[in-house]
Design an enzyme around this catalytic site. Sequence first.
Site, short mmCIF file in Angstrom:
data_model
loop_
_atom_site.label_atom_id
_atom_site.label_comp_id
_atom_site.label_asym_id
_atom_site.label_seq_id
_atom_site.Cartn_x
_atom_site.Cartn_y
_atom_site.Cartn_z
CG HIS A 1 6.65 -1.59 5.85
ND1 HIS A 1 5.42 -2.17 6.00
CD2 HIS A 1 7.56 -2.58 6.14
CE1 HIS A 1 5.56 -3.44 6.34
NE2 HIS A 1 6.85 -3.72 6.44
CG ASP B 1 0.05 1.63 8.70
OD1 ASP B 1 0.38 1.11 9.77
OD2 ASP B 1 0.54 1.32 7.61
CG HIS C 1 -2.13 -2.66 0.99
ND1 HIS C 1 -1.61 -3.79 0.43
CD2 HIS C 1 -1.74 -2.65 2.27
CE1 HIS C 1 -0.95 -4.45 1.36
NE2 HIS C 1 -1.00 -3.78 2.49
C1 COA Z 1 1.18 1.61 0.06
C2 COA Z 1 1.60 2.27 -1.25
C3 COA Z 1 3.12 2.51 -1.26
C4 COA Z 1 1.23 1.33 -2.40
O1 COA Z 1 1.67 1.97 -3.56
P1 COA Z 1 1.46 1.36 -5.00
O2 COA Z 1 1.64 -0.12 -4.96
O3 COA Z 1 2.33 2.12 -5.92
O4 COA Z 1 -0.06 1.65 -5.25
P2 COA Z 1 -0.76 1.84 -6.61
O5 COA Z 1 0.00 1.19 -7.72
O6 COA Z 1 -2.15 1.41 -6.41
O7 COA Z 1 -0.74 3.41 -6.87
C5 COA Z 1 -1.44 3.91 -7.94
C6 COA Z 1 -1.42 5.40 -7.94
O8 COA Z 1 -2.07 5.85 -6.76
C7 COA Z 1 -1.25 6.75 -6.07
N1 COA Z 1 -1.43 6.53 -4.64
C8 COA Z 1 -1.36 5.36 -3.99
N2 COA Z 1 -1.57 5.55 -2.69
C9 COA Z 1 -1.78 6.88 -2.52
C10 COA Z 1 -2.04 7.68 -1.40
N3 COA Z 1 -2.09 7.17 -0.18
N4 COA Z 1 -2.22 9.00 -1.60
C11 COA Z 1 -2.15 9.53 -2.83
N5 COA Z 1 -1.91 8.82 -3.93
C12 COA Z 1 -1.72 7.51 -3.77
C13 COA Z 1 0.15 6.39 -6.49
O9 COA Z 1 1.02 7.49 -6.29
C14 COA Z 1 -0.05 6.03 -7.94
O10 COA Z 1 -0.15 7.23 -8.66
P3 COA Z 1 0.35 7.30 -10.20
O11 COA Z 1 -0.44 6.25 -10.94
O12 COA Z 1 0.03 8.68 -10.64
O13 COA Z 1 1.80 7.00 -10.17
C15 COA Z 1 0.83 3.59 -1.46
O14 COA Z 1 -0.53 3.35 -1.49
C16 COA Z 1 1.18 4.62 -0.41
O15 COA Z 1 2.23 5.26 -0.49
N6 COA Z 1 0.30 4.80 0.62
C17 COA Z 1 0.57 5.74 1.68
C18 COA Z 1 1.58 5.15 2.66
C19 COA Z 1 0.97 4.07 3.50
O16 COA Z 1 -0.12 4.21 4.02
N7 COA Z 1 1.73 2.98 3.68
C20 COA Z 1 1.32 1.86 4.50
C21 COA Z 1 1.00 0.70 3.64
S1 COA Z 1 0.30 -0.63 4.57
#
Ligand code: COA
Length: 394
Positions: free
Chosen positions: A224, A320, A263
């Site tokens: 987050h 971010d 996201h």
């Molecule tokens: C924000 C976050 C938790 C959302 O996750 P989410 O709702 O699960 O996103 P999705 O469902 O679209 O993810 C789909 C896939 O993409 C992957 N993915 C999502 N963001 C990713 C990232 N930044 N880097 C690598 N892989 C990523 C997930 O691991 C998932 O993989 P899988 O299908 O093999 O399990 C995720 O994008 C993340 O961890 N981002 C990095 C942290 C971050 O920047 N947080 C701030 C958010 S404002």
Amino acid sequence: MEETQETKNIGLRGIKVADTRISDVDGEKGNLIYRGLNICDLVSYSTFEEVSFLLLNNRLPTAGELKDFQSELVSERKVPETVYGFMKMMPNTAHPMDVLEAAVSILAVYDPQLHGESREANLKKATRLIAKLPNIVAAWDRIRKGKEPVGPHSELTHAGNFLYMLSGSPPDPETTKDFDMCLILHAEHSFNASTFAGREVASTHAHLYASIVAALGALSGELHGGANSEVMKMLLEIREVDRVKSWVFEKLRKGGKIMGMGHAVYHTEDPRATILRRIGDGLADWTGDRRWFELTKAIEVATKEEFKKLKGKEIYPNVDFYSASVYHMMGIPTDLFTPIFAISRISGWAAHIIEEKFAEAQPKPELYRPDADYVGTYCGPEACPYIPIEKRSP
Ligand SMILES: CC(C)(COP(=O)(O)OP(=O)(O)OC[C@H]1O[C@@H](n2cnc3c(N)ncnc32)[C@H](O)[C@@H]1OP(=O)(O)O)[C@@H](O)C(=O)NCCC(=O)NCCS
């Protein structure tokens, strides 16, 4: 089949838990609306003070109301000496988010209206916290470096005063304006993890400070609000544009995450990332050092390409991603990025906590109380036999 069977173990994704009148996130179109107004207009024409008034009061202020609100914020900027005293006793390795959480709990006991539960009393408490959080964050950065805190400057805006308390000298107008826009962009984002944490605690009738401490804890995690400082650590590790492609390739192939990308709600570019990219580009020119901005851009491009190859879908930068290099170019220490998120989001949190306390969007049962299926040890309906301590084996 019970309703919970269909909704459990999905991290509440897409589950609507309440109504809100505070903001709307359109994850498909990439729009963010605060109280009916587009974030793009707010960064273009408003200030953080005006946006805070908007979030708390459901309308933009008149000129007179804004002046009064600004004066109130200025008059509430000081913190009790006890707060500085507590910080001086902390080891200088303490993370600023941990110090901030503790300091907000201390502030609670000094608030004359702590247990006042009228809407008016809650608005006053919210205003005090909006005013004081920048002081705490700036003071801790100075105290941990062996310096004395710098008191607030009554002639400076909310954004300018924070930069002043951090460095000890008045900031230039360009940086102040950019920082003010960053505060506006981070101020509110509907039912995100920290806001929901704050609302959940408020739903128990806990006071506003306790609810804010819960929100701070949720914000501190790297998935987050902690993501912005993780992005900076990544930039510092990669350092050179020509290392980006192989670094991103390796990271994604090993199942790692590229912080600041992706996201839970936006399936297109986060509108805040679009604006922050623009701010970063301008700041890179203004500082005469384009390195951090160009590095960030290169990571975005490489991540999009590699992610598409690997998962067959798109990924976009979130709020971010570009804020990291923006704050770095402003000379802000990396571990203050998340507390800075907090000094902005406090306005959104407070608006939500008040909405929750007074059921302003729709009546609902006061207390959030989700359910879970028990899948632990089971010995039958009468439970397992209790084994006395002397008869237990590991
Ligand atoms: C924000 C976050 C938790 C959302 O996750 P989410 O709702 O699960 O996103 P999705 O469902 O679209 O993810 C789909 C896939 O993409 C992957 N993915 C999502 N963001 C990713 C990232 N930044 N880097 C690598 N892989 C990523 C997930 O691991 C998932 O993989 P899988 O299908 O093999 O399990 C995720 O994008 C993340 O961890 N981002 C990095 C942290 C971050 O920047 N947080 C701030 C958010 S404002």
